[in-house]
Design a protein around this motif. Structure first.
Motif, PDB file in Angstrom:
ATOM      1  N   LEU A 205      25.526  63.879  37.556  1.00  0.00           N
ATOM      2  CA  LEU A 205      26.264  62.854  36.800  1.00  0.00           C
ATOM      3  C   LEU A 205      25.646  61.483  37.025  1.00  0.00           C
ATOM      4  N   ALA A 206      25.170  61.208  38.225  1.00  0.00           N
ATOM      5  CA  ALA A 206      24.555  59.907  38.512  1.00  0.00           C
ATOM      6  C   ALA A 206      23.375  59.647  37.590  1.00  0.00           C
ATOM      7  N   ALA A 207      22.566  60.676  37.325  1.00  0.00           N
ATOM      8  CA  ALA A 207      21.419  60.520  36.431  1.00  0.00           C
ATOM      9  C   ALA A 207      21.873  60.230  35.006  1.00  0.00           C
ATOM     10  N   HIS A 208      22.941  60.857  34.564  1.00  0.00           N
ATOM     11  CA  HIS A 208      23.443  60.623  33.203  1.00  0.00           C
ATOM     12  C   HIS A 208      24.043  59.229  33.073  1.00  0.00           C
ATOM     13  N   ILE A 209      24.660  58.744  34.141  1.00  0.00           N
ATOM     14  CA  ILE A 209      25.158  57.365  34.108  1.00  0.00           C
ATOM     15  C   ILE A 209      23.995  56.392  33.952  1.00  0.00           C
ATOM     16  N   ARG A 210      22.904  56.652  34.663  1.00  0.00           N
ATOM     17  CA  ARG A 210      21.721  55.782  34.517  1.00  0.00           C
ATOM     18  C   ARG A 210      21.202  55.828  33.091  1.00  0.00           C
ATOM     19  N   ARG A 211      21.161  57.013  32.486  1.00  0.00           N
ATOM     20  CA  ARG A 211      20.699  57.128  31.101  1.00  0.00           C
ATOM     21  C   ARG A 211      21.608  56.335  30.156  1.00  0.00           C
ATOM     22  N   ALA A 212      22.913  56.483  30.332  1.00  0.00           N
ATOM     23  CA  ALA A 212      23.858  55.815  29.432  1.00  0.00           C
ATOM     24  C   ALA A 212      23.812  54.303  29.587  1.00  0.00           C
ATOM     25  N   LEU A 213      23.737  53.823  30.823  1.00  0.00           N
ATOM     26  CA  LEU A 213      23.706  52.379  31.049  1.00  0.00           C
ATOM     27  C   LEU A 213      22.383  51.777  30.568  1.00  0.00           C
TER      28      LEU A 213
ATOM     29  N   ARG B 123      26.701  47.407  37.736  1.00  0.00           N
ATOM     30  CA  ARG B 123      25.662  48.052  36.930  1.00  0.00           C
ATOM     31  C   ARG B 123      24.411  48.297  37.779  1.00  0.00           C
ATOM     32  N   ALA B 124      24.007  47.271  38.535  1.00  0.00           N
ATOM     33  CA  ALA B 124      22.804  47.409  39.366  1.00  0.00           C
ATOM     34  C   ALA B 124      22.989  48.504  40.411  1.00  0.00           C
ATOM     35  N   LYS B 125      24.177  48.583  40.981  1.00  0.00           N
ATOM     36  CA  LYS B 125      24.445  49.606  42.009  1.00  0.00           C
ATOM     37  C   LYS B 125      24.382  50.998  41.403  1.00  0.00           C
ATOM     38  N   LEU B 126      24.933  51.169  40.205  1.00  0.00           N
ATOM     39  CA  LEU B 126      24.912  52.474  39.555  1.00  0.00           C
ATOM     40  C   LEU B 126      23.508  52.864  39.093  1.00  0.00           C
ATOM     41  N   MET B 127      22.705  51.888  38.700  1.00  0.00           N
ATOM     42  CA  MET B 127      21.353  52.182  38.227  1.00  0.00           C
ATOM     43  C   MET B 127      20.452  52.700  39.347  1.00  0.00           C
ATOM     44  N   ARG B 128      20.764  52.359  40.583  1.00  0.00           N
ATOM     45  CA  ARG B 128      19.948  52.847  41.695  1.00  0.00           C
ATOM     46  C   ARG B 128      20.721  53.817  42.598  1.00  0.00           C
TER      47      ARG B 128
ATOM     48  N   ASP C 147      23.317  57.187  43.726  1.00  0.00           N
ATOM     49  CA  ASP C 147      23.305  58.639  43.632  1.00  0.00           C
ATOM     50  C   ASP C 147      24.741  59.136  43.584  1.00  0.00           C
ATOM     51  N   GLU C 148      24.935  60.430  43.789  1.00  0.00           N
ATOM     52  CA  GLU C 148      26.278  60.994  43.671  1.00  0.00           C
ATOM     53  C   GLU C 148      27.234  60.440  44.720  1.00  0.00           C
ATOM     54  N   ASN C 149      26.727  60.081  45.881  1.00  0.00           N
ATOM     55  CA  ASN C 149      27.585  59.515  46.915  1.00  0.00           C
ATOM     56  C   ASN C 149      28.074  58.118  46.540  1.00  0.00           C
ATOM     57  N   THR C 150      27.344  57.448  45.660  1.00  0.00           N
ATOM     58  CA  THR C 150      27.813  56.166  45.143  1.00  0.00           C
ATOM     59  C   THR C 150      29.024  56.376  44.248  1.00  0.00           C
ATOM     60  N   LEU C 151      29.001  57.467  43.481  1.00  0.00           N
ATOM     61  CA  LEU C 151      30.110  57.773  42.568  1.00  0.00           C
ATOM     62  C   LEU C 151      31.318  58.327  43.312  1.00  0.00           C
ATOM     63  N   LEU C 152      31.065  59.233  44.241  1.00  0.00           N
ATOM     64  CA  LEU C 152      32.130  59.870  45.003  1.00  0.00           C
ATOM     65  C   LEU C 152      31.592  60.157  46.403  1.00  0.00           C
TER      66      LEU C 152
ATOM     67  N   ALA D 201      40.408  52.984  49.939  1.00  0.00           N
ATOM     68  CA  ALA D 201      39.589  52.336  50.990  1.00  0.00           C
ATOM     69  C   ALA D 201      38.326  53.146  51.249  1.00  0.00           C
ATOM     70  N   MET D 202      38.436  54.467  51.257  1.00  0.00           N
ATOM     71  CA  MET D 202      37.289  55.341  51.446  1.00  0.00           C
ATOM     72  C   MET D 202      36.274  55.151  50.321  1.00  0.00           C
ATOM     73  N   LEU D 203      36.757  55.041  49.077  1.00  0.00           N
ATOM     74  CA  LEU D 203      35.857  54.861  47.936  1.00  0.00           C
ATOM     75  C   LEU D 203      35.130  53.527  48.017  1.00  0.00           C
ATOM     76  N   ARG D 204      35.835  52.486  48.442  1.00  0.00           N
ATOM     77  CA  ARG D 204      35.199  51.168  48.552  1.00  0.00           C
ATOM     78  C   ARG D 204      34.139  51.163  49.660  1.00  0.00           C
ATOM     79  N   ARG D 205      34.455  51.818  50.776  1.00  0.00           N
ATOM     80  CA  ARG D 205      33.450  51.905  51.853  1.00  0.00           C
ATOM     81  C   ARG D 205      32.223  52.674  51.390  1.00  0.00           C
ATOM     82  N   GLY D 206      32.464  53.658  50.524  1.00  0.00           N
ATOM     83  CA  GLY D 206      31.375  54.499  50.071  1.00  0.00           C
ATOM     84  C   GLY D 206      30.490  53.873  49.019  1.00  0.00           C
ATOM     85  N   GLY D 207      30.890  52.720  48.458  1.00  0.00           N
ATOM     86  CA  GLY D 207      30.004  52.040  47.517  1.00  0.00           C
ATOM     87  C   GLY D 207      30.573  51.688  46.169  1.00  0.00           C
TER      88      GLY D 207
END
Length: 421
Positions: free
Chosen positions: A226-234, A364-369, A371-376, A413-419
């Motif tokens: 999914l991370a790769a598809h987000i990069r494609r879409a953005l 946007r910049a964070k999502l463009m670089r 990975d999946e751990n950034t999303l979840l 809080a866990m999601l925010r710590r994760g990125g």
């Protein structure tokens, strides 16, 4: 001794009458207490009942023929509880007794309550005639009809993606203890209809074009993440709230296949570039259902801008405590899943960041670089998964229980710590 002139006396009388109206009418229209008692959040049984009604109603989209929904006080209580959650701090109650359907709403206004009650009887084509009370004021029939017409024009009809209620509700038959509603659901895009309930506007042509591009890229160069598809879409979208909204909507459509037929029905451009049956699925941490949770929650947050996306995710998990089969994907277990909920909240938190002018560039910049751990974050995968109704109630009570609220706060809080932020 002087006396006031008749002209000055008339002026004083006019001011006194005006003040009486300004003070008296609001006092008559409001009450010191609510007519609707405070409600608990919807239970698993109530959400399951509402889900059954929704599935019945949705079947009319497929056939193009009206279906009849039968609602007793159990079903009306379920819809009331869910409507109250969505309309908070307002409270809503619906019930039928002795052949009268009664809809009551209470909303706090300063130190008083605005209470509205509408009653209807018998059988009608389309919407029934309502007898409406606002506080101590009983509205005449013509004023009730005019008010309802204005509400329909404001929230339904030509200027939105939602048709007038008379196009959806074809007949209403109120008997002694039940209500039979004959409904025909429109075939237009569910996501566009969802947008009509919020503040966002959608560029359907841009969404369709990007969706078709994403399908073409996935067929040519299959990518599971999914991370790769987000990069494609953005990468194919402008760095703006509108551009990000288009990207997330297109992403939700390609991720939610085969549910796309319901999400995007009625858009010929979208239907023309449907993906092949063997197209590689899009996954989040190896699961298609988590990818769907993430993107659909993000899309709902992008479109509605209200609590609907959050509530739908929670209601889906409650419904799963009563379900024996998966709702989104074969890997999706029945039961309340806090991993699913974390995926939902990760999507909606990211959507907020992508549409806030102050945070969208950084997000946007964070999502463009990323990975999946950034999303979840991987930490979220350790959360409880597949709790039964009894297990959820024992540990967390209900959706309005402080124990549940504390768990959601912990997940955020866990999601925010994760990125996410």
């Amino acid at each position: 001794m002087t006396t006031a002139s008749p002209r000055r006396s008339r002026k004083r009388l006019f001011i006194a009458l005006l003040l009486a109206l300004l003070i008296g009418v609001p006092m008559l229209a409001t009450s010191p207490s609510p007519w609707v008692d405070e409600k608990r959040a919807a239970t698993g049984d109530q959400v399951a009942a509402a889900k059954g009604l929704a599935q019945q109603a949705r079947s009319s989209r497929e056939t193009g023929k009206p279906v009849t929904l039968t609602l007793g006080n159990t079903e009306l209580a379920a819809l009331s509880a869910m409507a109250t959650q969505g309309a908070a701090p307002a409270r809503i109650h619906a019930g039928v007794e002795d052949g009268t359907l009664t809809l009551t709403g209470s909303r706090p206004i300063l130190w008083r309550w605005l209470n509205i009650r509408a009653r209807a009887r018998g059988t009608s084509e389309g919407m029934p005639g309502w007898n409406i009370e606002v506080g101590s004021i009983s509205l005449p029939g013509w004023l009730s009809d005019w008010g309802l017409e204005q509400l329909q024009r404001r929230y339904l009809g030509a200027e939105t993606a939602l048709p007038p209620l008379d196009k959806i509700l074809r007949e209403l038959a109120i008997s002694r203890e039940t209500v039979a509603a004959k409904v025909l659901m429109p075939k237009e895009s569910l996501l566009v209809q969802a947008a009509a309930t919020g503040r966002a506007t959608l560029n359907e042509d841009a969404i369709a074009a990007l969706y078709c591009d994403l399908v073409e890229m996935q067929v040519a160069e299959p990518e599971a993440s999914l991370a790769a598809h987000i990069r494609r879409a953005l990468a194919a979208s402008e760095a703006s709230p509108e551009g990000h909204r288009t990207a997330i909507m297109a992403l939700a459509l390609i991720t939610a296949t085969p549910e796309k037929v319901h999400l995007a029905a009625g858009n010929q451009a979208l239907e023309a570039c449907s993906p092949p049956a063997n197209m590689a699925p899009i996954l989040l941490h190896g699961r298609a259902d988590w990818a769907m949770h993430w993107t659909l929650s993000a899309a709902l947050e992008m479109t509605t801008g209200n609590r609907l996306g959050t509530l739908i995710g929670e209601w889906k998990e409650l419904a799963d405590t009563k379900a024996g089969v998966a709702m989104l994907a074969p890997e999706d277990p029945s039961g309340f899943s806090f991993v699913d909920l974390a995926s939902d909240r990760a999507g909606l938190l990211t959507a907020r960041r992508l549409t806030d002018p102050q945070t969208l560039d950084k997000a946007r910049a964070k999502l463009m670089r990323g990975d999946e751990n950034t999303l979840l974050p991987a930490e979220a995968l350790k959360l409880s998964d597949g709790l039964t109704d009894a297990e959820f109630a024992a540990r967390y009570g209900a959706l309005d229980d402080p124990r549940y609220a504390a768990k959601v706060k912990e997940i955020d809080a866990m999601l925010r710590r994760g990125g996410i932020e």
